[in-house]
Design an enzyme around this catalytic site. Sequence first.
Site, PDB file in Angstrom:
ATOM      1  N   GLY A  43     150.314  11.370 -77.910  1.00 37.65           N
ATOM      2  CA  GLY A  43     149.887  12.413 -76.996  1.00 37.65           C
ATOM      3  C   GLY A  43     148.640  13.105 -77.510  1.00 37.65           C
ATOM      4  O   GLY A  43     147.516  12.612 -77.388  1.00 37.65           O
ATOM      5  N   GLY A  44     148.830  14.267 -78.128  1.00 31.58           N
ATOM      6  CA  GLY A  44     147.707  15.110 -78.546  1.00 31.58           C
ATOM      7  C   GLY A  44     146.616  14.391 -79.320  1.00 31.58           C
ATOM      8  O   GLY A  44     145.420  14.585 -79.059  1.00 31.58           O
ATOM      9  N   GLY A  93     154.781  16.949 -79.483  1.00 30.16           N
ATOM     10  CA  GLY A  93     153.888  18.108 -79.524  1.00 30.16           C
ATOM     11  C   GLY A  93     154.293  19.178 -80.524  1.00 30.16           C
ATOM     12  O   GLY A  93     153.784  20.296 -80.481  1.00 30.16           O
ATOM     13  N   TRP A 151     147.205  11.088 -72.190  1.00 29.17           N
ATOM     14  CA  TRP A 151     146.366  12.293 -72.127  1.00 29.17           C
ATOM     15  C   TRP A 151     147.050  13.449 -71.392  1.00 29.17           C
ATOM     16  O   TRP A 151     146.546  14.552 -71.375  1.00 29.17           O
ATOM     17  CB  TRP A 151     145.033  11.961 -71.456  1.00 29.17           C
ATOM     18  N   GLU A 200     158.599  14.820 -70.179  1.00 29.87           N
ATOM     19  CA  GLU A 200     158.029  15.932 -69.400  1.00 29.87           C
ATOM     20  C   GLU A 200     158.239  15.711 -67.903  1.00 29.87           C
ATOM     21  O   GLU A 200     158.439  16.670 -67.145  1.00 29.87           O
ATOM     22  CB  GLU A 200     156.546  16.105 -69.763  1.00 29.87           C
ATOM     23  N   GLU A 255     160.839   8.309 -77.743  1.00 24.63           N
ATOM     24  CA  GLU A 255     160.172   9.582 -77.994  1.00 24.63           C
ATOM     25  C   GLU A 255     161.213  10.701 -78.114  1.00 24.63           C
ATOM     26  O   GLU A 255     161.645  11.263 -77.082  1.00 24.63           O
ATOM     27  CB  GLU A 255     159.228   9.919 -76.847  1.00 24.63           C
ATOM     28  N   SER A 287     154.414  13.272 -82.053  1.00 25.63           N
ATOM     29  CA  SER A 287     153.620  13.803 -83.173  1.00 25.63           C
ATOM     30  C   SER A 287     153.080  12.714 -84.101  1.00 25.63           C
ATOM     31  O   SER A 287     153.008  12.908 -85.318  1.00 25.63           O
ATOM     32  CB  SER A 287     154.428  14.832 -83.972  1.00 25.63           C
TER      33      SER A 287
HETATM   34  C1  PEP Z   1     153.892  12.230 -75.768  1.00 28.70           C
HETATM   35  O1  PEP Z   1     153.977  13.210 -75.051  1.00 28.70           O
HETATM   36  O2  PEP Z   1     154.049  11.097 -75.287  1.00 28.70           O
HETATM   37  C2  PEP Z   1     153.610  12.439 -77.184  1.00 28.70           C
HETATM   38  C3  PEP Z   1     154.004  11.525 -78.001  1.00 28.70           C
HETATM   39  O3  PEP Z   1     152.964  13.607 -77.516  1.00 28.70           O
HETATM   40  P1  PEP Z   1     152.484  14.053 -78.997  1.00 28.70           P
HETATM   41  O4  PEP Z   1     151.893  12.843 -79.676  1.00 28.70           O
HETATM   42  O5  PEP Z   1     151.463  15.126 -78.755  1.00 28.70           O
HETATM   43  O6  PEP Z   1     153.696  14.534 -79.717  1.00 28.70           O
END
Ligand code: PEP
Length: 249
Positions: free
Chosen positions: A232-233, A172, A13, A98, A166, A211
Amino acid sequence: MPARRRTLIAGNWKMNGLRQAKAELRAVAAGMGGVGAELMLCPPFTLIAAFAADVAGTSLMIGGQDCHAAESGAHTGDVAAEMLKDAGAVAVILGHSERRADHREGDAVVKAKVKAAWRAGLLPVVCVGETLDERDAGEAAAVVTRQLRQSVPDGATADTLVVAYEPIWAIGTGRTPTTDDVAQIHGAIRHLLAERFGAEAEGIRILYGGSVKPDNAAALLATADVDGALVGGASLKAADFLAIARAAP
Ligand code: PEP
């Protein structure tokens, strides 16, 4: 996928969610019947205890997004792995890009945090991934395996390590690598894990993150050596998170 590697769909989150977000948590818990994958949500620190209490008695797991390497001490604003555990977390995301970018966390710091997670009895989800420049230079596999070699201490087992690949440029952005590219990196990760941890490597789960959405989850989750997703999102909405979980083979 060997029977031992149960698919894991984990939601990150990030810095999102106030107490009212419990409605999404409850919707996930209520809607996860019939989902074969393990599900985990990693809310911000402020929500961990409340979320963990809320899902007690269900199989929905709660994790943290980071921890400090030390058990306690003068580290203003930081949270120890033991504190996450005490709040009801069972796992912790470590080395997210991040954190690596915003807090300049290098592999040595991530490695110390993995040891802290083990000390506290938490399952670390260790993130690795290349930048777009590194991918364009053909260095993705080398970067990812170097990060993994340096971020994971000796002695990892199938029960004490989850890896998340990742690619930074996919986080994102709505962009994803091809499934062939994902298979290649996950294969390289599995190979490295086998070199370091022998037969345990076959049981260590390697998640894909970047994503992942309801409409691309089935293809990504069906890719060789992909044992789940770090989302993530799309994890912020119960319906999307559950749709991704249901796409797992
Ligand atoms: C994440 O930050 O771990 C991630 C996978 O983000 P998103 O799914 O939004 O790309």
